[in-house]
Each structure stands twice: as C-alpha cells, then as structure tokens.
Design a protein around this motif. Structure first.
Motif, PDB file in Angstrom:
ATOM      1  N   LYS A 256       2.141  -9.998   0.087  1.00  0.00           N
ATOM      2  CA  LYS A 256       2.842  -9.189  -0.668  1.00  0.00           C
ATOM      3  C   LYS A 256       4.083 -10.025  -1.220  1.00  0.00           C
ATOM      4  O   LYS A 256       4.404 -10.741  -0.195  1.00  0.00           O
ATOM      5  N   ASP A 331       1.322  -6.734  -3.996  1.00  0.00           N
ATOM      6  CA  ASP A 331      -0.024  -7.116  -3.950  1.00  0.00           C
ATOM      7  C   ASP A 331      -0.157  -8.665  -4.611  1.00  0.00           C
ATOM      8  O   ASP A 331       0.402  -8.557  -5.959  1.00  0.00           O
ATOM      9  N   ARG A 334      -5.646  -9.291  -1.980  1.00  0.00           N
ATOM     10  CA  ARG A 334      -5.657  -8.011  -1.015  1.00  0.00           C
ATOM     11  C   ARG A 334      -7.004  -7.856  -0.992  1.00  0.00           C
ATOM     12  O   ARG A 334      -8.085  -8.464  -1.804  1.00  0.00           O
TER      13      ARG A 334
END
Length: 442
Positions: A256, A331, A334
């Motif tokens: 992230k 993100d 992910r």
C-alpha cells in the motif's frame, strides 16, 4: 522532453493542478551519487521512489474515473467535469489531468534509473547480493509506473527509454510493444531478486513485502496484471501462482501507499470529509442504481447525502466513504484484484476455478454465488464495484472493447442553450489522454 528531477527520501511535492520542477536543497548532489554512491545514498533513492509513487495519484484516479462515469470530482476547477465528460469537445494536452500524471510517474522512473546507474559506482561495502536487491526493487517499481502510464496514454504513446532525460528515446505508440517491455522489465526484476538481499528499509505500506522473497510476490502480482492487460491468460495464471494470491485469504492483503501528517509528507487526497460540496468525490448515480441488490461494496464505499447536489450540470447524491481519514493507505495491488484476475484468466480454461475466484469476491460483498459459465461481463461487473475509485475502470472497459457510450451509462447531465432552456449536454467517451504538449514533436 521536460527534464525530470530526482526525488530523494522525503522530498515530496505539493499536490496541485500545475506541476513545476522543484529541487530538494537537502538532497545530495546528483554528480556525487553517480561518482561514488554510498549505501545511505542508495537507500535515499529507494525511499524517494516509494514516496513519489503517491504524487498526483488522486488526479489519475479521479480523471479516469470521470471519463468512465464511475465518479465525479466536484472541486473549484470545472475542467474536472466539463473536459473529462467531453462537453468541451476534446481533452487538453496541456491541462493538469494530462500533465500531472505524466510528470509524476516519470519522476519516479528517473529516481529508479539513477539508482540503477549509481550501482555501477557503489562503494565497496555494497555487496553483489545487495546490488541485486536494489535492481529488483527499481525494475519492479518502474514497471508499475509504466503500467499506469500505459493505462492513461495508451496509443497516444509513452517513452520507455528515459535514461537520459536530455536525450530520451522515442514515444512508443504500439501498445502491445509497450506491454511487452513492461513485462520483460518485471521478469528482469524477478531474476534480480533471486538470492538478493535488501540493504534498505521499505515503508510501512510494504509490511509483509519487504524482503526480496516477499517483494518478488508483489512483482508477480504486477506481472499477472500486465499479462491480463496483454490478454495472456496462461501467463496470468502462472504469475498468480508465484504471487501473494490466496483464494481463501484476506481480500485487503497487498502493498500500500501510506500517508501521514508529518511536515512535508503527503495526505491521502482521495479522502474527502463528509458533507463537503466544494471538494468532494461523488459516485455517479448510475454506479449505485446499477449495482446488484444488497451489494455491501456500495454500502461500504459511499454515503447518500440528505439532498442532491448539482455542479456543471451534473446532479449527484452519493459521496465517497472509501477512506476513513486523510492518512488512510491506498492499495497498490491487493488480493481482491488478484482473485478477479484469477477468475478472468480461467474463463474458457477452467470454469470451476473461474467460479471460485469470482464467488470469493461476491461472498465478501454479501452476494449469492454465481453458477454456470463465468463470462468476461461477469468479471467486469465485479471489478466495477470491487475496484471503484481506484483507477481501473478505463483500462478494463478499453481492453474489453466496452469503452464507449453503448456500455457506459451517461448520467443526466444538462446545459442551458442560448434561449435559456435546459437541454441535455453533449458528451463523449475518451479512451486515453493525449500526449502532453511538451512531448509533441520532441
């Protein structure tokens, strides 16, 4: 090509519509780094690259999201509505939505190129294994930035050879060739990571992906995304196997971008406090109206306002609730996206696995399982709601031949004619951003 300057560690740049070159007075001289690079200087370059990934990310997300009518940014600049939905006729090649993403992504790429070049003159205490770690890091981050550029500019073209900013390579408009180069870069980065060591610390956003072995899983996740874009489903399946993909795992797992209130650092500009009018991201009404009944993703990502709000002829009522605060992380990639890549990559190959991938996501969204044969349209629907306001929709519709007004539902956008009558506004669907003016003819 505009000269791209170096980003060092916390040398971040202020958000804004216009991008000016800035110099970090605290950064070591570039000439010195390229004559004899210490481990500390190399580490500054890695930190600078990660920091720079966040710069103007929000502009890319909101601009592409508006083109596909999944969202609208209501701020002081009407071009965020009028230009991007085509009421002005065309996109401006010298406007912030064209230039900011280009400049920011190439700054990160420049940082990585300097890092790679500096390894040739690194001090003796930098081991070969550590050099491979820097190389694997740099090539993976560069590939990610090039993927964003490819997504935004497509056959307008991007420059792949920018080692020398004063004498860059040509603008490459063949989109397949660009993807091939990005995929090769990821493969090269993976090779470097084998047996490598990291002499640098990653940001907290890379917790769990901060060793060569786990960073390689991030590399393979990006490789799966690139393979999907290239239509190479067999490779996408292979890359997922070597990534952090887990069909039974947490959907939110993945590296992230992080933010903080520290002086000079970035805030998450995709966070908007509830109730704002002058600086707010709204979901289009059609995104909500066309959702499946009881889809928790809609409930979790937007809030309905007590009253509708209108600007530039666009009327909306659902404001973003995607992030909890201005320091919420964003993100990079992910597990939820990887599940949907898995579902799509198995269409026509193994329908049982395609169902497993798509139903893992649907289950988390509170929806009943699909049965029967999974189609690309099924996956696109789930990606529309799983990845809302994350910068994916324009690429998804374009790569599947659906980036057009037949597939995109226009909201009820109006204008006023010369007699004062309210009439429907002309709209267009753009499939890419133009090459920035500074790049044309250079």
């Amino acid at each position: 090509m505009k000269k791209i300057l170096i980003l060092i560690i916390t040398a971040v740049f202020a958000y804004g519509c216009e991008i000016d070159e800035q110099i970090n007075p605290n950064a070591p001289a570039l000439d010195g780094i390229l004559q004899s690079a210490s481990k500390a200087e190399l580490n500054n370059l890695t930190a600078g690259a990660v920091a720079g990934m966040r710069n103007n990310h929000s502009i890319y997300v909101t601009a592409t999201g508006t083109i596909t009518r999944e969202l609208y940014l209501f701020d002081a600049d009407p071009r965020n509505r009028t230009d991007l939905i085509g009421t002005t006729g065309s996109l401006d090649n010298n406007s912030f939505y064209t230039t900011a993403n280009w400049t920011s992504r190439y700054r990160v790429i420049k940082n990585c190129n300097i890092l790679l070049e500096a390894l040739d003159v690194a001090e003796a205490d930098v081991t070969d294994a550590e050099k491979d770690g820097y190389r694997g890091f740099a090539k993976t981050i560069m590939a990610h930035q090039f993927l964003i550029l490819w997504g935004a500019y497509f056959d307008s073209g991007i420059r792949l050879d920018v080692n020398d900013p004063d004498n860059p390579g040509p603008v490459v408009t063949n989109t397949s060739n660009v993807l091939d180069e990005i995929r090769t870069m990821l493969d090269d980065g993976l090779a470097d990571l084998q047996g490598a060591e990291f002499a640098f610390r990653m940001s907290s956003g890379f917790a769990g992906f901060d060793t060569p072995a786990t960073f390689a899983e991030f590399n393979r996740a990006l490789a799966a995304r690139a393979a999907l874009y290239a239509g190479d489903m067999a490779a996408a399946r292979t890359h997922l196997t070597d990534s952090f993909f887990d069909i039974n795992g947490d959907l939110d797992i993945g590296p992230k971008m992080t933010f903080s209130t520290s002086p000079g650092d970035f805030l998450n500009d995709l966070f908007k406090p509830s109730g704002q009018n002058g600086n707010q991201i709204f979901a289009s009404d059609t995104w909500v109206d066309e959702a499946q009944a009881n889809d928790l993703r809609v409930e979790n990502k937007v809030n309905q306002r007590a009253e509708t709000f209108t600007s530039s002829g666009i009327t909306v009522q659902y404001e973003t609730n995607l992030y909890e605060s201005a320091i919420s992380s964003i993100d990079i990639i992910r597990n939820e996206e990887l599940m949907l890549i898995y579902a799509e990559a198995n269409i026509g190959f193994d329908n049982t696995e395609a169902l497993a991938g798509i139903n893992a996501v649907r289950s988390a969204a509170g929806l009943v399982d699909l049965a029967g044969t999974v189609t690309v349209e099924d996956v696109l629907l789930e990606r529309r709601y799983s990845l809302w306001c994350e910068g994916h929709r324009m690429v998804d519709l374009r790569r599947t031949g659906n980036l057009n007004e037949t597939y995109i539902t226009f909201d009820n956008i109006t204008t006023t004619d010369e007699d004062g009558n309210v009439i429907p506004a002309d709209q267009e669907v753009f499939d890419k951003f133009p090459l920035p003016q500074t790049e044309v003819g250079s």
